[in-house]
Design an enzyme around this catalytic site. Structure first.
Site, PDB file in Angstrom:
ATOM      1  N   SER A  73       0.796  -1.240   0.000  1.00  0.00           N
ATOM      2  CA  SER A  73       0.000   0.000   0.000  1.00  0.00           C
ATOM      3  C   SER A  73       0.824   1.284   0.000  1.00  0.00           C
ATOM      4  O   SER A  73       0.276   2.349  -0.275  1.00  0.00           O
ATOM      5  CB  SER A  73      -0.949   0.027   1.197  1.00  0.00           C
ATOM      6  OG  SER A  73      -2.156  -0.572   0.848  1.00  0.00           O
ATOM      7  N   LYS A  76       0.505   3.149  -3.077  1.00  0.00           N
ATOM      8  CA  LYS A  76      -0.704   3.947  -3.358  1.00  0.00           C
ATOM      9  C   LYS A  76      -0.399   5.447  -3.303  1.00  0.00           C
ATOM     10  O   LYS A  76      -1.040   6.238  -3.986  1.00  0.00           O
ATOM     11  CB  LYS A  76      -1.819   3.595  -2.365  1.00  0.00           C
ATOM     12  CG  LYS A  76      -2.351   2.173  -2.543  1.00  0.00           C
ATOM     13  CD  LYS A  76      -3.286   1.788  -1.398  1.00  0.00           C
ATOM     14  CE  LYS A  76      -3.797   0.361  -1.560  1.00  0.00           C
ATOM     15  NZ  LYS A  76      -4.477  -0.150  -0.360  1.00  0.00           N
ATOM     16  N   TYR A 198      -2.589  -3.101 -10.802  1.00  0.00           N
ATOM     17  CA  TYR A 198      -2.655  -2.884  -9.352  1.00  0.00           C
ATOM     18  C   TYR A 198      -1.795  -3.925  -8.613  1.00  0.00           C
ATOM     19  O   TYR A 198      -1.003  -3.588  -7.724  1.00  0.00           O
ATOM     20  CB  TYR A 198      -4.121  -2.944  -8.878  1.00  0.00           C
ATOM     21  CG  TYR A 198      -4.257  -2.911  -7.380  1.00  0.00           C
ATOM     22  CD1 TYR A 198      -4.180  -1.708  -6.677  1.00  0.00           C
ATOM     23  CD2 TYR A 198      -4.431  -4.090  -6.644  1.00  0.00           C
ATOM     24  CE1 TYR A 198      -4.269  -1.685  -5.289  1.00  0.00           C
ATOM     25  CE2 TYR A 198      -4.518  -4.070  -5.266  1.00  0.00           C
ATOM     26  CZ  TYR A 198      -4.447  -2.872  -4.590  1.00  0.00           C
ATOM     27  OH  TYR A 198      -4.528  -2.848  -3.222  1.00  0.00           O
ATOM     28  N   TYR A 250      -4.193   3.071   7.823  1.00  0.00           N
ATOM     29  CA  TYR A 250      -5.396   2.240   7.875  1.00  0.00           C
ATOM     30  C   TYR A 250      -6.387   2.824   8.884  1.00  0.00           C
ATOM     31  O   TYR A 250      -6.421   4.038   9.091  1.00  0.00           O
ATOM     32  CB  TYR A 250      -5.036   0.777   8.192  1.00  0.00           C
ATOM     33  CG  TYR A 250      -4.074   0.176   7.186  1.00  0.00           C
ATOM     34  CD1 TYR A 250      -4.418   0.075   5.845  1.00  0.00           C
ATOM     35  CD2 TYR A 250      -2.837  -0.290   7.574  1.00  0.00           C
ATOM     36  CE1 TYR A 250      -3.552  -0.488   4.911  1.00  0.00           C
ATOM     37  CE2 TYR A 250      -1.961  -0.867   6.648  1.00  0.00           C
ATOM     38  CZ  TYR A 250      -2.327  -0.949   5.324  1.00  0.00           C
ATOM     39  OH  TYR A 250      -1.473  -1.490   4.421  1.00  0.00           O
ATOM     40  N   VAL A 268       1.226  -3.612   3.782  1.00  0.00           N
ATOM     41  CA  VAL A 268       1.253  -4.908   4.469  1.00  0.00           C
ATOM     42  C   VAL A 268       2.549  -5.695   4.222  1.00  0.00           C
ATOM     43  O   VAL A 268       2.738  -6.758   4.799  1.00  0.00           O
ATOM     44  CB  VAL A 268       0.013  -5.789   4.131  1.00  0.00           C
ATOM     45  CG1 VAL A 268      -1.269  -5.139   4.606  1.00  0.00           C
ATOM     46  CG2 VAL A 268      -0.045  -6.129   2.653  1.00  0.00           C
TER      47      VAL A 268
HETATM   48  N1  GLU Z   1      -1.617  -5.820  -2.153  1.00  0.00           N
HETATM   49  C1  GLU Z   1      -2.339  -5.576  -0.942  1.00  0.00           C
HETATM   50  C2  GLU Z   1      -3.822  -5.756  -1.177  1.00  0.00           C
HETATM   51  O1  GLU Z   1      -4.318  -5.289  -2.172  1.00  0.00           O
HETATM   52  C3  GLU Z   1      -2.038  -4.200  -0.465  1.00  0.00           C
HETATM   53  C4  GLU Z   1      -2.683  -3.956   0.834  1.00  0.00           C
HETATM   54  C5  GLU Z   1      -1.914  -3.059   1.752  1.00  0.00           C
HETATM   55  O2  GLU Z   1      -0.696  -2.992   1.756  1.00  0.00           O
HETATM   56  O3  GLU Z   1      -2.617  -2.390   2.501  1.00  0.00           O
HETATM   57  O4  GLU Z   1      -4.494  -6.319  -0.388  1.00  0.00           O
END
Ligand code: GLU
Length: 318
Positions: A73, A76, A198, A250, A268
């Protein structure tokens, strides 16, 4: 307390980074590595590294700062800055909102109860919608990688094939989010292409030094720490940092804001990028996560660093 008149000394920062690392090590052994993506379950939960890069060009590293890990994430944030650069804030925020959800990062619930658009770009639905927008507006995933090469000063940008495949094979929840948004008209065009990009994005490899570099770039309103060149629009940087404060950790972003008080984004894979405005950038890696998905030892390390150097955004300038 720090003030603009008495900047942090190198020795102070070195000691603070060391103390923060020591604090973090006390939490190793607690938390769990992510296992819903099978390949991530193989990470060594005892790893911890912190890298701090400062405005004056110094770099402080302790622990596993050179171990590569997947961004997950954290990417992102990079996708958002790319989208803002390519498409502008108006188009991006017509697609995704700017509000925290209070739900877990992969929840579908608010897509049904709060209108069709994902509430922010840092939850999975929001990042998938952002990726879809970027691709459907004519950018290729490879353009994003070229952008990252320039931004991080690292070439080539590599992906962890094993993690990518593992997530692609098991990513049914993300697939559900994407098709749900397609049926509501939020996603356009080829959903599988969007999901593939993604998953690839989540598997991009970095280390704690890359995250500290990017954190410092945001802390300097878009200037490259190495060259001084303006890489990102300062207004885009302020948007991104604000979202890191409200949605970056989060559904414990509120608690983190109180305890640590630094814009931050976790993934994560165990990474956290953080910064203190006009001062420094931080990259952390420790793969054992708390129940919300944040690096457990990583967040404790940052908390200690913030206390030691008075980095909370509402302290330190008086
Ligand atoms: N690849 C993970 C997912 O899409 C990323 C989630 C994360 O790092 O919060 O669930």
């Amino acid at each position: 307390m720090q003030s603009k008149e008495s900047p942090m000394s190198e020795e102070q920062i070195r000691q603070a980074v060391e103390a923060a690392y020591q604090q973090g090590t006390q939490w190793l052994g607690q938390g769990n590595v992510a296992n819903y993506i099978p390949a991530l379950a193989k990470a060594d939960p005892k790893q911890l590294g912190i890298c701090v890069q400062t405005l004056s060009g110094h770099c402080y590293e302790v622990g596993d700062t050179r171990v590569p890990f997947t961004m997950q994430s954290v990417a992102k944030v990079l996708l958002l800055v790319f989208a803002l650069k390519e498409l502008g804030a108006e188009r991006v925020f017509a697609k995704v909102g700017v509000e925290p959800t209070g739900d877990s990062f992969n929840s579908i619930v608010k897509l049904e109860t709060k209108g069709h658009h994902p509430l922010n770009p840092f939850i999975n639905a929001g990042a998938i919608a952002t990726m879809n927008l970027v691709l459907e507006e004519g950018n290729a995933f490879s353009d994003f990688l070229v952008f990252l090469e320039e931004l991080l000063g690292r070439s080539p940008i590599e992906m962890e094939e094993r993690v990518y495949r593992s997530e692609k094979e098991t990513g049914d929840l993300n697939r559900s989010l994407a098709y749900f948004m397609k049926s509501d008209g939020v996603l356009q065009g080829d959903v599988e292409r969007t999901l593939d990009a993604y998953f690839r994005m989540c598997s991009i490899l970095c280390d704690a030094r890359d995250l500290a570099h990017f954190g410092l770039m945001l802390a300097q309103d878009g200037h490259d720490p190495r060259t001084g060149k303006l890489m990102l629009d300062p207004y885009d940087c302020s948007l991104v940092k604000t979202l890191m404060v409200t949605c970056g950790m989060y559904d414990s972003s509120g608690e983190f804001a109180i305890k640590v008080g630094m814009p931050a984004k976790s993934g994560v894979g165990g990474g956290i990028v953080a910064l203190a405005q006009g001062k420094l950038g931080v990259g952390i890696f420790s793969p054992a996560l708390d129940e919300k998905g944040n690096s457990l030892a990583g967040a404790k390390t940052l908390e200690r660093l913030s206390q030691a150097l008075d980095l909370h955004y509402f302290k330190g300038s008086h």
